[in-house]
Design an enzyme around this catalytic site. Structure first.
Site, PDB file in Angstrom:
ATOM      1  N   GLU A  11      -9.417  -5.534  -4.207  1.00 30.81           N
ATOM      2  CA  GLU A  11      -8.879  -4.445  -3.390  1.00 30.81           C
ATOM      3  C   GLU A  11      -9.968  -3.524  -2.838  1.00 30.81           C
ATOM      4  O   GLU A  11      -9.949  -3.114  -1.682  1.00 30.81           O
ATOM      5  CB  GLU A  11      -7.901  -3.592  -4.210  1.00 30.81           C
ATOM      6  CG  GLU A  11      -6.674  -4.315  -4.690  1.00 30.81           C
ATOM      7  CD  GLU A  11      -5.500  -4.211  -3.732  1.00 30.81           C
ATOM      8  OE1 GLU A  11      -5.683  -3.737  -2.597  1.00 30.81           O
ATOM      9  OE2 GLU A  11      -4.397  -4.620  -4.136  1.00 30.81           O
TER      10      GLU A  11
ATOM     11  N   HIS B 180      -7.759  -5.630  -0.066  1.00 30.67           N
ATOM     12  CA  HIS B 180      -6.546  -4.878   0.243  1.00 30.67           C
ATOM     13  C   HIS B 180      -5.922  -5.385   1.537  1.00 30.67           C
ATOM     14  O   HIS B 180      -6.618  -5.642   2.509  1.00 30.67           O
ATOM     15  CB  HIS B 180      -6.917  -3.398   0.378  1.00 30.67           C
ATOM     16  CG  HIS B 180      -5.760  -2.456   0.410  1.00 30.67           C
ATOM     17  ND1 HIS B 180      -4.901  -2.316  -0.646  1.00 30.67           N
ATOM     18  CD2 HIS B 180      -5.334  -1.580   1.356  1.00 30.67           C
ATOM     19  CE1 HIS B 180      -4.005  -1.391  -0.354  1.00 30.67           C
ATOM     20  NE2 HIS B 180      -4.236  -0.939   0.862  1.00 30.67           N
TER      21      HIS B 180
ATOM     22  N   SER C  23       0.836  -1.191   0.000  1.00 31.95           N
ATOM     23  CA  SER C  23       0.000   0.000   0.000  1.00 31.95           C
ATOM     24  C   SER C  23       0.877   1.249   0.000  1.00 31.95           C
ATOM     25  O   SER C  23       1.683   1.429  -0.908  1.00 31.95           O
ATOM     26  CB  SER C  23      -0.980  -0.037   1.180  1.00 31.95           C
ATOM     27  OG  SER C  23      -2.012   0.899   0.993  1.00 31.95           O
TER      28      SER C  23
END
Length: 546
Positions: free
Chosen positions: A347, A455, A232
């Site tokens: 995600e 995610h 990320s």
């Protein structure tokens, strides 16, 4: 990654929303030289003592190897050093205990695990070293944490088992966040050698890499074989370092996990300075002539309170980042640097959940068209409505999440593959285990919501996430071992491979081919070329990156 906190607002503010184990590879351990043995000796307390360039540190020996926690890699940015580039750590006398994590850098609280309490501590520029027992000149992975560049810490992952299984030394790093790490103002510009401020957190990362170059050999690592990695916002940091002249020579490879969002773009200098002026006003320092001195006198909690609502990230235009990463890659930055890059198949679900189901207000079929229009505008929203029909998804929320995930992550990752493929080896993957358990804080809160391969979910297949060993079933544990094999072989300098599994394809030789990581019952790990179409990238590639 900020995990879900920023996602309660608009997804189009992607920088703020995101802005973050087949056999493992074993290193051939060599007998330590006499010089090295003098640097690493058992202590009477059962730990290990190593000399760094600033002084001796005493770590601990665990079941997985040796660990050294909370080592300062720079002088702490307190007092007059707030908003100044990092300086080498002050030497200390005697042996410093390295058996506890250092402070988390200044950050707010959220319901995410590990983020429950705010931190107002600027004394935070520490790193942690995990080294297998025995051997020397092992490859090194330096992990840059996620958290949207506003939260997180090196301690968010515990890679001790990963280090043992791969035969690598792993370093995790704290760096300045939010306003403390990325404030740009006219006053700070005047102090900067290149007259461009706002990259303090990224400069911290480079200071940590310089510490690794100078010291990691004493922990058994090879300073010439360093891989920078992150997920990320940590992956975005890797993108940024790949484009930064100041990072050249400090690493040999990079791993980007869900980090290509917004095409890794930094903030334009003029906009960053204008934003800094607005921040100063909000923080109670409205006079440009005195704003910097005023801000430096403010308690950290006041700075933290004022930073909400602003976009924090690297600034383009100076010596640190002369041009946007994508342009830098085209001009030759990161030439010859192998990169392992990818995203997760679902995600967007983590970011959309708190906006709808998380508030007890699931998106309805009647609301779906309007939500797309509100998010993307009339023209793109209408196109998305056709390309993401509700009949193809379990719920309107899942359909909306697919648009968000495809735009922010999947298609950005594929674009990064193409941008880097002309410069050196690029290996593309997609984590697609839709049975993967969501991270701890939402397992109960979202127990009726299918997060899929969302995610951050791949992180728990590589490391202990927030120190927790995720309960994986038999097939998931097998996938975890395979992923450790892929990541480990890449860190050792080869293509990403796992025993009995397909090799991750090199984009230079196989354009568009990506390895999908799945459990055996879902089809196993497979190489395919259809991800561009699956994620509707012809639509999102035509929309300016956020």
């Amino acid at each position: 990654m900020r995990r879900t906190r920023g996602a309660v607002g608009r997804i189009r503010r992607a920088g703020a929303v995101v802005a973050g184990c087949a056999a493992a590879v074993a290193a051939a351990g060599l007998a330590p030289t006499a010089a090295q043995a003098a640097q690493a000796v058992p202590s009477s307390g059962g730990g290990a003592v190593v000399r760094t360039d600033a002084g001796w540190v005493r770590g601990e020996v665990t079941r997985e190897g040796r660990q050294f926690l909370g080592i300062p890699y720079a002088e702490q940015p307190v007092g007059d050093l707030r908003w100044r580039p990092p300086r080498p750590a002050e030497p200390w006398r005697g042996v410093r205990d390295a058996d506890a994590f250092g402070n988390r850098c200044v950050q707010t609280a959220s319901w995410d695990p590990g983020y429950e309490n705010p931190s107002h501590t600027e004394d935070c520029l520490d790193l942690n070293v995990y080294a297998p027992e025995g051997g020397e000149r092992r490859p090194v992975m330096v992990w840059l944490h996620g958290g949207g560049l506003t939260a997180g810490a090196g301690e968010d992952i515990v890679p001790d088992a990963f280090a043992r299984q791969t035969g690598a030394v792993v370093v995790t790093v704290n760096y300045r966040l939010g306003a403390m790490g990325f404030l740009a103002t006219e006053g700070l510009d005047q102090e900067a050698a290149d007259r461009v401020s706002g990259n303090f957190g990224m400069q911290d990362q480079q200071a940590a890499l310089r510490w690794v170059r100078a010291n990691i050999g004493r922990f058994g690592g090879d300073a010439g074989r360093v891989t920078i990695a992150g997920e990320s916002a940590g992956g975005r940091s890797v993108c940024t370092q790949l484009a930064s002249p100041g990072a050249r020579g400090l690493y040999r490879a990079g791993i980007v996990e869900s980090g290509a969002y917004g095409d890794c773009a930094g903030r334009a200098h003029g906009k960053a300075v204008a934003s800094g002026a607005e921040f100063a006003k909000k923080a109670g320092c409205p006079d440009p002539a005195t704003a910097l001195n005023c801000l430096r006198r403010k308690p950290a909690k006041d700075i933290l309170a004022a930073q909400a609502g602003f976009d924090w990230g690297p600034v383009v235009g100076g010596g640190f980042l002369p041009q946007q990463p994508m342009k830098a890659y085209a001009a030759g930055s990161a030439a010859g640097i192998p990169v392992l890059n990818g995203a997760n198949s679902d995600e967007g679900r983590l970011f959309v959940y708190p906006r709808f189901e998380g508030q007890g207000k699931p998106l309805t079929a009647a609301q779906y068209p309007g939500a797309l229009t509100q998010e993307y505008g009339a023209q793109v929203g209408a196109a998305a409505l056709k390309r993401y029909p509700l009949s193809a998804f379990a719920s309107p929320t899942h359909a909306f999440a697919a648009t968000a995930g495809d735009r922010m992550f999947a298609c950005s990752a594929l674009r990064l593959d193409r941008a880097l493929a002309g410069r050196g080896p690029v290996y593309g993957y997609e984590f697609a285990d839709r049975t993967s358990p969501p991270f701890a804080s939402i397992r109960e809160a979202g127990r009726t919501f299918d997060f899929g391969a969302t995610h951050v979910n791949e992180v728990q297949y590589l490391f202990k996430h927030f120190g927790l060993k995720t309960p994986l079933n038999r097939e998931q544990r097998a996938l975890s071992r395979q992923m450790v094999g892929y990541w480990g072989s890449f860190i050792h300098g080869g293509p990403p491979r796992a025993e009995g599994q397909p090799t991750v394809p090199d984009q230079r030789e196989h354009p568009g081919q990506v390895l999908s990581l799945r459990t055996a019952s879902a089809g196993g790990n497979t190489v395919g070329t259809a991800l561009d179409g699956v994620h509707v990238c012809d639509l999102w590639d035509s929309v300016p990156a956020e």
